[in-house]
Design an enzyme around this catalytic site. Structure first.
Site, mmCIF file in Angstrom:
data_model
loop_
_atom_site.group_PDB
_atom_site.id
_atom_site.type_symbol
_atom_site.label_atom_id
_atom_site.label_comp_id
_atom_site.label_asym_id
_atom_site.label_seq_id
_atom_site.Cartn_x
_atom_site.Cartn_y
_atom_site.Cartn_z
ATOM 1 N N HIS A 35 0.844 -1.197 0.000
ATOM 2 C CA HIS A 35 0.000 0.000 0.000
ATOM 3 C C HIS A 35 0.877 1.245 0.000
ATOM 4 C CE1 HIS A 35 1.212 -0.253 4.171
ATOM 5 N NE2 HIS A 35 0.932 1.047 4.262
ATOM 6 N N HIS A 90 4.698 0.092 0.066
ATOM 7 C CA HIS A 90 5.441 -0.614 1.105
ATOM 8 C C HIS A 90 4.521 -1.651 1.743
ATOM 9 C CE1 HIS A 90 3.591 2.927 2.990
ATOM 10 N NE2 HIS A 90 3.557 2.254 4.111
ATOM 11 N N ARG A 105 5.496 -9.214 15.982
ATOM 12 C CA ARG A 105 6.088 -7.978 15.483
ATOM 13 C C ARG A 105 5.196 -6.807 15.829
ATOM 14 N NH1 ARG A 105 5.935 -4.661 11.126
ATOM 15 N NH2 ARG A 105 7.816 -3.377 10.901
HETATM 16 C C1 LIG Z 1 -6.068 6.672 7.269
HETATM 17 C C2 LIG Z 1 -5.580 5.461 7.372
HETATM 18 C C3 LIG Z 1 -6.082 4.259 6.675
HETATM 19 C C4 LIG Z 1 -5.062 3.187 7.069
HETATM 20 C C5 LIG Z 1 -4.619 3.651 8.428
HETATM 21 C C6 LIG Z 1 -4.410 5.127 8.211
HETATM 22 C C7 LIG Z 1 -3.144 5.310 7.348
HETATM 23 C C8 LIG Z 1 -2.704 4.060 6.597
HETATM 24 C C9 LIG Z 1 -3.874 3.217 6.061
HETATM 25 C C10 LIG Z 1 -3.531 1.746 5.828
HETATM 26 C C11 LIG Z 1 -2.603 1.236 6.938
HETATM 27 C C12 LIG Z 1 -2.868 1.495 4.487
HETATM 28 C C13 LIG Z 1 -2.814 -0.022 4.237
HETATM 29 C C14 LIG Z 1 -4.189 -0.673 4.271
HETATM 30 C C15 LIG Z 1 -4.933 -0.401 5.586
HETATM 31 C C16 LIG Z 1 -6.366 -0.944 5.423
HETATM 32 C C17 LIG Z 1 -4.315 -1.231 6.716
HETATM 33 O O1 LIG Z 1 -3.644 -2.239 6.424
HETATM 34 O O2 LIG Z 1 -4.489 -0.895 7.904
HETATM 35 C C18 LIG Z 1 -4.935 1.111 5.828
HETATM 36 C C19 LIG Z 1 -5.568 1.718 7.077
HETATM 37 C C20 LIG Z 1 -7.081 1.627 7.080
HETATM 38 O O3 LIG Z 1 -7.712 1.854 6.023
HETATM 39 O O4 LIG Z 1 -7.610 1.335 8.165
HETATM 40 O O1 LIG Z 2 4.284 -2.262 10.447
HETATM 41 C C1 LIG Z 2 5.026 -1.654 9.644
HETATM 42 O O2 LIG Z 2 6.253 -1.713 9.667
HETATM 43 C C2 LIG Z 2 4.398 -0.773 8.569
HETATM 44 C C3 LIG Z 2 2.909 -0.696 8.675
HETATM 45 C C4 LIG Z 2 2.368 0.319 7.692
HETATM 46 O O3 LIG Z 2 2.916 0.559 6.627
HETATM 47 C C5 LIG Z 2 1.146 1.040 8.034
HETATM 48 O O4 LIG Z 2 0.549 0.756 9.108
HETATM 49 O O5 LIG Z 2 0.768 1.944 7.190
HETATM 50 FE FE LIG Z 3 1.994 2.223 5.599
#
Ligand SMILES: C=C1C[C@]23C[C@H]1CC[C@H]2[C@]1(C)CCC[C@@](C)(C(=O)O)[C@H]1[C@@H]3C(=O)O
Ligand SMILES: O=C(O)CCC(=O)C(=O)O
Ligand SMILES: [Fe+2]
Length: 381
Positions: free
Chosen positions: A243, A300, A310
């Site tokens: 993402h 990433h 982790r």
């Molecule tokens: C505004 C946000 C949405 C997420 C949390 C924050 C910033 C990063 C986003 C996220 C981590 C990007 C990857 C996918 C996601 C669904 C996750 O894995 O948590 C995203 C978060 C979210 O939509 O809850």
């Molecule tokens: O856990 C990590 O190292 C990265 C997680 C991440 O990219 C995020 O929460 O947006």
């Molecule tokens: Fe991230």
């Protein structure tokens, strides 16, 4: 062997068909086979490939603060190169009290070791970005991340100076007042550090040093605790899928001993290993729009492992809801036309929470969605 960074069309957010697979790590971690919802497609599986280290520059904030012209010039050169390429850099001598960091990482266990029924008192509500989520079951129908998260809002506005403490007390009870104070103090430090980094980015982009730090003065941000339990098959699942952060700037603390963060650079997954005294900082989509595409928000992910939980803490800097995300005039000219439309952060946040799973095309998809959903008189580039 280089592994290409490939992502597929994201499964729709809050998919009504999404089975409510319960991610109770205390149970799942002992099962031989993991539910198919957690198995990623062949081209996205991390495999057992040991990603090479990613060459991210180390920014010494003490040197930058000194005002020494050579030190400032070196800082801006390193930040500019990194942010124009992959958007990631490390920050050392950041001034954050180490006790604040160790308190925050230590108290994660205090919450995530609770029974699932207790954690679910803070369950994230559909369409909202804060609360407890166990791998987003019920939100996505496939490619579920192998993680539990707790996200909560932070506001730098004076009238919201206890917003984090209040969240923990209101959602989890008076017994959690202390943990709320731990994360209030940590978030305060993150906001202060983020504003200083914004000064570096402003100078790096050649605009007024205070332009972006003023823009984020009253930031309304998201603090996210990521908790990835050991997985019996780490080669076929992901702690956080590929993402780009939709937010403006991310300040990440990775638990010292546990590798996991990987960045896609030159179409190859490369590891950003934990460094005890450094935060990982990366540009998000909203700042990419603010910089008119000059600084990059890049793909990433986070991999898991089979032996140790982790933990990571991510502070996601976001502008106040009234702020219009638009690049300063210095960054727009005939050779650098506007790449993205004006928008406000809550609109992009709603897009990521209700319509689109953050990936590498979020901003472009969001721009198209805006045009389809906005009245014709809205300003467009
Ligand atoms: C505004 C946000 C949405 C997420 C949390 C924050 C910033 C990063 C986003 C996220 C981590 C990007 C990857 C996918 C996601 C669904 C996750 O894995 O948590 C995203 C978060 C979210 O939509 O809850
Ligand atoms: O856990 C990590 O190292 C990265 C997680 C991440 O990219 C995020 O929460 O947006
Ligand atoms: Fe991230």
């Amino acid at each position: 062997m280089a592994i290409e960074c490939v992502t597929t069309t994201p499964t729709r957010s809050d998919d009504p068909k999404a089975a409510a697979v319960v991610f109770d790590s205390s149970v799942l971690r002992h099962e031989t086979n993991i539910p198919t919802e957690f198995v990623w497609p062949e081209h996205e599986k991390p495999g057992s490939y040991a990603a090479p280290e990613c060459p991210v520059p180390v920014i010494d904030l003490a040197a930058f603060r000194s005002g020494d012209p050579a030190a400032v010039a070196e800082t801006l050169k390193l930040v500019n190169e990194a942010c124009k390429k992959h958007g990631f850099f490390l920050v050392v001598n950041h001034g954050v009290d180490p006790d604040r960091i160790s308190d925050a990482i230590r108290h994660m266990d205090r919450f995530f070791d609770l029974p699932l029924s207790s954690k679910e008192k803070a369950l994230r509500k559909v369409g909202e970005s804060c609360g407890y989520a166990s791998s987003f079951t019920g939100r996505f129908s496939a490619k579920l991340p192998w993680k539990e998260t707790l996200s909560f809002r932070y506001s730098a506005q004076k009238e919201c100076s206890h917003i984090v403490e209040e969240y923990f007390q209101e959602s989890l009870g008076q017994d959690f007042a202390h943990i709320g104070l731990v994360y209030q103090k940590y978030s305060n430090e993150m906001s202060k550090l983020a504003l200083e980094i914004m000064e570096v980015l402003g100078m790096g982009l050649g605009v007024n040093r205070k332009h972006f730090s003023d823009f984020f003065q009253e930031n309304d941000s998201v603090m996210r605790l990521n908790y990835c339990p050991p997985c019996q098959k780490p080669e076929i699942t992901l702690g956080t899928g590929p993402h780009c952060d939709p937010t403006s700037l991310t300040i990440l603390h990775q638990d010292n001993s546990v590798n996991g963060l990987q960045v896609c650079v030159d179409n190859e997954w490369r590891s950003v290993s934990p460094s005890p005294n450094a935060f990982v900082v990366n540009i998000g989509d909203t700042f990419m729009a603010l910089s008119n595409g000059i600084y990059k928000s890049c793909l990433h992910r986070a991999v898991v492992n089979s032996t140790i939980t982790r933990k990571s803490m991510a502070f996601f800097l976001c502008p106040h809801e009234d702020k219009v995300v638009t690049p300063p005039p210095e960054l727009v000219d005939s050779t650098h036309p506007r790449l993205y439309p004006d928008f406000k952060w809550p609109t992009l946040l709603e897009f990521t929470q209700k319509h689109y799973r953050s990936d590498t095309d979020t901003l472009l998809s969001f721009s198209a969605w805006l045009q389809q959903n906005q009245t014709p008189h809205a300003t467009h580039p």
